[in-house]
Structures are given as C-alpha cells and as structure tokens.
Scaffold this motif. Sequence first.
Motif, PDB file in Angstrom:
ATOM      1  N   ASN A 290     -13.665  -5.519   7.280  1.00  0.00           N
ATOM      2  CA  ASN A 290     -12.337  -5.098   7.688  1.00  0.00           C
ATOM      3  C   ASN A 290     -11.787  -4.171   6.604  1.00  0.00           C
ATOM      4  O   ASN A 290     -11.440  -4.626   5.516  1.00  0.00           O
ATOM      5  N   PRO A 291     -11.707  -2.859   6.873  1.00  0.00           N
ATOM      6  CA  PRO A 291     -11.244  -1.895   5.862  1.00  0.00           C
ATOM      7  C   PRO A 291      -9.861  -2.222   5.313  1.00  0.00           C
ATOM      8  O   PRO A 291      -9.589  -1.979   4.134  1.00  0.00           O
ATOM      9  N   GLU A 292      -8.981  -2.775   6.171  1.00  0.00           N
ATOM     10  CA  GLU A 292      -7.636  -3.122   5.689  1.00  0.00           C
ATOM     11  C   GLU A 292      -7.706  -4.230   4.650  1.00  0.00           C
ATOM     12  O   GLU A 292      -7.020  -4.181   3.620  1.00  0.00           O
ATOM     13  N   VAL A 293      -8.549  -5.213   4.881  1.00  0.00           N
ATOM     14  CA  VAL A 293      -8.709  -6.304   3.919  1.00  0.00           C
ATOM     15  C   VAL A 293      -9.307  -5.775   2.621  1.00  0.00           C
ATOM     16  O   VAL A 293      -8.868  -6.139   1.525  1.00  0.00           O
ATOM     17  N   ASP A 294     -10.298  -4.890   2.726  1.00  0.00           N
ATOM     18  CA  ASP A 294     -10.879  -4.289   1.518  1.00  0.00           C
ATOM     19  C   ASP A 294      -9.817  -3.562   0.704  1.00  0.00           C
ATOM     20  O   ASP A 294      -9.771  -3.671  -0.529  1.00  0.00           O
ATOM     21  N   SER A 295      -8.949  -2.807   1.374  1.00  0.00           N
ATOM     22  CA  SER A 295      -7.890  -2.056   0.679  1.00  0.00           C
ATOM     23  C   SER A 295      -6.886  -2.994   0.022  1.00  0.00           C
ATOM     24  O   SER A 295      -6.419  -2.744  -1.097  1.00  0.00           O
ATOM     25  N   LEU A 296      -6.556  -4.072   0.713  1.00  0.00           N
ATOM     26  CA  LEU A 296      -5.614  -5.039   0.141  1.00  0.00           C
ATOM     27  C   LEU A 296      -6.206  -5.734  -1.075  1.00  0.00           C
ATOM     28  O   LEU A 296      -5.511  -5.984  -2.066  1.00  0.00           O
ATOM     29  N   PHE A 297      -7.501  -6.055  -1.031  1.00  0.00           N
ATOM     30  CA  PHE A 297      -8.150  -6.642  -2.205  1.00  0.00           C
ATOM     31  C   PHE A 297      -8.071  -5.689  -3.397  1.00  0.00           C
ATOM     32  O   PHE A 297      -7.808  -6.098  -4.527  1.00  0.00           O
ATOM     33  N   ALA A 298      -8.305  -4.400  -3.148  1.00  0.00           N
ATOM     34  CA  ALA A 298      -8.237  -3.419  -4.231  1.00  0.00           C
ATOM     35  C   ALA A 298      -6.826  -3.334  -4.802  1.00  0.00           C
ATOM     36  O   ALA A 298      -6.636  -3.241  -6.018  1.00  0.00           O
ATOM     37  N   ALA A 299      -5.825  -3.385  -3.917  1.00  0.00           N
ATOM     38  CA  ALA A 299      -4.433  -3.325  -4.373  1.00  0.00           C
ATOM     39  C   ALA A 299      -4.077  -4.564  -5.183  1.00  0.00           C
ATOM     40  O   ALA A 299      -3.404  -4.478  -6.221  1.00  0.00           O
ATOM     41  N   ALA A 300      -4.515  -5.734  -4.731  1.00  0.00           N
ATOM     42  CA  ALA A 300      -4.224  -6.973  -5.447  1.00  0.00           C
ATOM     43  C   ALA A 300      -4.898  -6.997  -6.813  1.00  0.00           C
ATOM     44  O   ALA A 300      -4.339  -7.505  -7.792  1.00  0.00           O
ATOM     45  N   ARG A 301      -6.091  -6.430  -6.887  1.00  0.00           N
ATOM     46  CA  ARG A 301      -6.842  -6.390  -8.142  1.00  0.00           C
ATOM     47  C   ARG A 301      -6.116  -5.535  -9.178  1.00  0.00           C
ATOM     48  O   ARG A 301      -6.194  -5.796 -10.384  1.00  0.00           O
ATOM     49  N   ALA A 302      -5.416  -4.509  -8.720  1.00  0.00           N
ATOM     50  CA  ALA A 302      -4.740  -3.588  -9.644  1.00  0.00           C
ATOM     51  C   ALA A 302      -3.309  -4.011  -9.969  1.00  0.00           C
ATOM     52  O   ALA A 302      -2.698  -3.489 -10.897  1.00  0.00           O
ATOM     53  N   GLU A 303      -2.770  -4.950  -9.206  1.00  0.00           N
ATOM     54  CA  GLU A 303      -1.372  -5.357  -9.365  1.00  0.00           C
ATOM     55  C   GLU A 303      -1.224  -6.370 -10.501  1.00  0.00           C
ATOM     56  O   GLU A 303      -1.974  -7.339 -10.603  1.00  0.00           O
ATOM     57  N   LEU A 304      -0.249  -6.139 -11.394  1.00  0.00           N
ATOM     58  CA  LEU A 304      -0.036  -7.015 -12.543  1.00  0.00           C
ATOM     59  C   LEU A 304       1.075  -8.041 -12.325  1.00  0.00           C
ATOM     60  O   LEU A 304       1.125  -9.050 -13.020  1.00  0.00           O
ATOM     61  N   ASP A 305       1.962  -7.787 -11.381  1.00  0.00           N
ATOM     62  CA  ASP A 305       3.079  -8.694 -11.129  1.00  0.00           C
ATOM     63  C   ASP A 305       2.640  -9.805 -10.174  1.00  0.00           C
ATOM     64  O   ASP A 305       2.146  -9.533  -9.079  1.00  0.00           O
ATOM     65  N   ASP A 306       2.832 -11.067 -10.579  1.00  0.00           N
ATOM     66  CA  ASP A 306       2.353 -12.185  -9.771  1.00  0.00           C
ATOM     67  C   ASP A 306       3.043 -12.269  -8.413  1.00  0.00           C
ATOM     68  O   ASP A 306       2.410 -12.628  -7.412  1.00  0.00           O
ATOM     69  N   ASP A 307       4.336 -11.973  -8.353  1.00  0.00           N
ATOM     70  CA  ASP A 307       5.036 -12.020  -7.067  1.00  0.00           C
ATOM     71  C   ASP A 307       4.474 -10.974  -6.110  1.00  0.00           C
ATOM     72  O   ASP A 307       4.288 -11.250  -4.914  1.00  0.00           O
ATOM     73  N   ALA A 308       4.197  -9.796  -6.627  1.00  0.00           N
ATOM     74  CA  ALA A 308       3.613  -8.739  -5.795  1.00  0.00           C
ATOM     75  C   ALA A 308       2.192  -9.109  -5.369  1.00  0.00           C
ATOM     76  O   ALA A 308       1.779  -8.853  -4.231  1.00  0.00           O
ATOM     77  N   ARG A 309       1.439  -9.727  -6.293  1.00  0.00           N
ATOM     78  CA  ARG A 309       0.085 -10.176  -5.941  1.00  0.00           C
ATOM     79  C   ARG A 309       0.157 -11.223  -4.832  1.00  0.00           C
ATOM     80  O   ARG A 309      -0.641 -11.219  -3.893  1.00  0.00           O
ATOM     81  N   MET A 310       1.107 -12.141  -4.938  1.00  0.00           N
ATOM     82  CA  MET A 310       1.254 -13.182  -3.927  1.00  0.00           C
ATOM     83  C   MET A 310       1.487 -12.566  -2.552  1.00  0.00           C
ATOM     84  O   MET A 310       0.908 -13.003  -1.549  1.00  0.00           O
ATOM     85  N   GLU A 311       2.306 -11.544  -2.499  1.00  0.00           N
ATOM     86  CA  GLU A 311       2.598 -10.893  -1.221  1.00  0.00           C
ATOM     87  C   GLU A 311       1.342 -10.254  -0.630  1.00  0.00           C
ATOM     88  O   GLU A 311       1.080 -10.356   0.582  1.00  0.00           O
ATOM     89  N   ILE A 312       0.550  -9.612  -1.476  1.00  0.00           N
ATOM     90  CA  ILE A 312      -0.678  -8.976  -0.990  1.00  0.00           C
ATOM     91  C   ILE A 312      -1.665 -10.030  -0.505  1.00  0.00           C
ATOM     92  O   ILE A 312      -2.266  -9.890   0.575  1.00  0.00           O
ATOM     93  N   TYR A 313      -1.842 -11.091  -1.286  1.00  0.00           N
ATOM     94  CA  TYR A 313      -2.796 -12.135  -0.876  1.00  0.00           C
ATOM     95  C   TYR A 313      -2.315 -12.882   0.364  1.00  0.00           C
ATOM     96  O   TYR A 313      -3.122 -13.382   1.151  1.00  0.00           O
ATOM     97  N   SER A 314      -1.003 -12.943   0.563  1.00  0.00           N
ATOM     98  CA  SER A 314      -0.477 -13.516   1.792  1.00  0.00           C
ATOM     99  C   SER A 314      -0.883 -12.670   2.996  1.00  0.00           C
ATOM    100  O   SER A 314      -1.294 -13.201   4.040  1.00  0.00           O
ATOM    101  N   GLN A 315      -0.784 -11.350   2.850  1.00  0.00           N
ATOM    102  CA  GLN A 315      -1.220 -10.461   3.933  1.00  0.00           C
ATOM    103  C   GLN A 315      -2.702 -10.655   4.241  1.00  0.00           C
ATOM    104  O   GLN A 315      -3.108 -10.699   5.403  1.00  0.00           O
ATOM    105  N   ILE A 316      -3.501 -10.771   3.197  1.00  0.00           N
ATOM    106  CA  ILE A 316      -4.943 -10.975   3.382  1.00  0.00           C
ATOM    107  C   ILE A 316      -5.194 -12.268   4.151  1.00  0.00           C
ATOM    108  O   ILE A 316      -5.988 -12.304   5.113  1.00  0.00           O
ATOM    109  N   GLN A 317      -4.514 -13.343   3.756  1.00  0.00           N
ATOM    110  CA  GLN A 317      -4.733 -14.634   4.410  1.00  0.00           C
ATOM    111  C   GLN A 317      -4.307 -14.605   5.874  1.00  0.00           C
ATOM    112  O   GLN A 317      -4.951 -15.232   6.730  1.00  0.00           O
TER     113      GLN A 317
END
Length: 377
Positions: A290-317
């Motif tokens: 799923n290209p969208e999931v791949d892109s979200l993983f890349a965004a989460a990997r680069a994000e340093l703020d935990d709240d922002a990471r949580m939001e991205i991983y929520s989208q993935i889930q």
Amino acid sequence: SFLMQLADYFASVILPKHIYEGTDPLTNPANLEPVGTGPFRFEEHVAGDRTVLERNDDYFGGPAYLDRVIFRIFSNRATAIAAVRSGEVGYSAVSPAFAEAEVLGKTPGVKVDAVPSQIFQWFAFNLEHPILSNKDVRHAIAMAVDTEQLNDVVYSGLATPASTMFLSSSEFTDPTATQPAFDLDAANDLLDEAGYPRDADGNRFSLRYTAWNTSIFGGAELAQVLREQLAEVGIELTIEVNDFSLFSERIYKQHDFDLNSTGGLHGPDPSTLEAFYLSTSGRNQMQYDNPEVDSLFAAARAELDDDARMEIYSQIQQILADDLPRVNLVEYSYLKPYREEVQNLWWSESATEEHVGQDQYFRTWLSTGSETPPAAE
C-alpha cells in the motif's frame, strides 16, 4: 526511534571492527567465541549441548551475583520442562503447554509465572491467493475468529485476546483501529455477498493453514481451534505443521501458504510495524503493498515530535484495520517455570525496579537459605 530501537531486546549487536573487518561475517570464527560488553564473558560453547558464560568483574554496572551462567540445550520442550521439575536446571526459557502450568506449579520446589510480552500471535493472508485477495473475504474470516475462545482453550486464559493493530498496552495504539469483531452471522452474510455460497455439504472453499513449531507456544494448537471456528462459516482448513528451520524458505522466499501462523515482537516503538507491513520488508510475507502506508511510515520515521508521530501511526493503524492483511489472535504471555531457589529473575518486581532487561541475569542469585543476594550480605 533510534535510541529506543538500539536498546531493544532484538537490537543489532555492536561488533568489534578490528575482528570483522575484511572477513566474511557469516563464517568469522569470532561468531563461536563472541566478544560482548555485558556482565558475563564467553567461556565455552558445545554445539547441541551448552553455552557457558563466566562473570565479568569489570562490568560497568558492577559484578553479577552469579559466578557463571550455563545455558543448556534440549531437543524438545518436554525434556526442558522435565529438567526444571527434576532440579537438573534452575529455569527454562521455553514455556510449557499452558494447560500444564497449574500442575507444574504444584510440583515441590517449582514455580510458574505468567509474564506479559510484546509479542502478537497472528496469522497472515497470502494476498496473491485468488480468494484471499478479496478484502471482504478477509474481513469475514476475521469475524469468524473468536479470540476469547482461542485464549481460553490454547492459553488457559493467561494471554490477552487481540483486537487492535498494535499492542493494547502501548501509548501509540489507536484503540479505535480494530479488526472486525467476532460475529458469525455477519461473516456468513459477507461470504455470501462475496460470491462464495455454501455447497450441498455446507462448504464454501478450502484453505491451507501452515503452522510452525517454535519456542513460542501455540502455533499448532491455535490451528486446531481455528479449523473448528472457520468450519462454522463453511471454510475447510487443512493444517500443515512444520519444523521452523523451513520457515524462511517456505514462507518468505516461496510464499508457499494460504494462511500462515506466525508471531513476532511489536514495540516498544511503533516503528516496528514497518517490519511486517512495509512493502519492501523481508518480513512482509503477506506481500502487502500500500503506497499510502509506505509514505506514512517514511513520514513517521522522520518526525521527531511524539504527538505528531502518534497521529501518523494512528492513520497507519486505521488503514491496516481496513485492509486487514493479517489477523491478530492474542498478545502472548510467557510462562516461566523455575526452581524456587532461583531469585530475582528479570521479570520479578525487584529486577524491574533495577531496570533489568529481558533475559538478563546479572541480578539473579541462588538462595541457600538467605533472603539477601551474596553482594548484600
């Protein structure tokens, strides 16, 4: 996630450059005489029998209580558990059958603790299968799976029935991203709508379920219960139980399965989800892409703020709960049988307070009638 990943139980080992440089790391003799940085030093390895570690008195955290640790190797689970019962060994890293836990715990001198883990037991869909490529079929199969019953029958109620995409205990888990709940009527309706009606014998189609013998208990046992559950919606399950030495070849290289029983560590950081769902991951046996999931993983990997990471991983889930490339069955608990004279194993309250990590034994000691460790006397 770098520091958390580095401190993880399955993190990469830091290898001494001068020993491995210019060699084939797979055949380097140092692999059988390893150099480490821990509280014990390598002393001896006898293939198929034992590995012996001796105390490192120069360990930065202070010397261990034990003079040495001997890891015995047994050919099967039953023999290992019998060695604890007889007093031949002090502790088994292999869990007994969960149904045996109560009886084993009544053996004089033996205790059995249930220790929560970061492991899901789950089964994967082969998404290239002509039937399982249909998302409605995958959802219907999930609806036919009663994880409460699986936990009761296979794990005597000592594990945790799974429903979420990530560990229920994690702060990064989205509790609203859940796989379809157990509902036989809805499962039957969905299979009818997907174009798979029952035949005269009540069957819709057959699937091959590949299970594996591993140190994590339940692969084959879960398969037996799942066969009965899926039969309720007209799906016939044929079970194969294999030795784990074939796993990589059969599952990751050949993709030779319909449904595949497996497990794996999740956490403590949610980036571990990449190992199972990233399209380029070697552990993605479902061949989920799923290209969208791949892109979200890349965004989460680069994000340093935990709240922002949580939001991205929520989208993935949320996406994973809808696509459903696999079904989570239980959050596994280890059963740990040990002799009562073995004190302060890594999951005990006092070891936890000292931040002793999984399978670390530098604060373990043997009681000889005293209630305090040797260094404290």
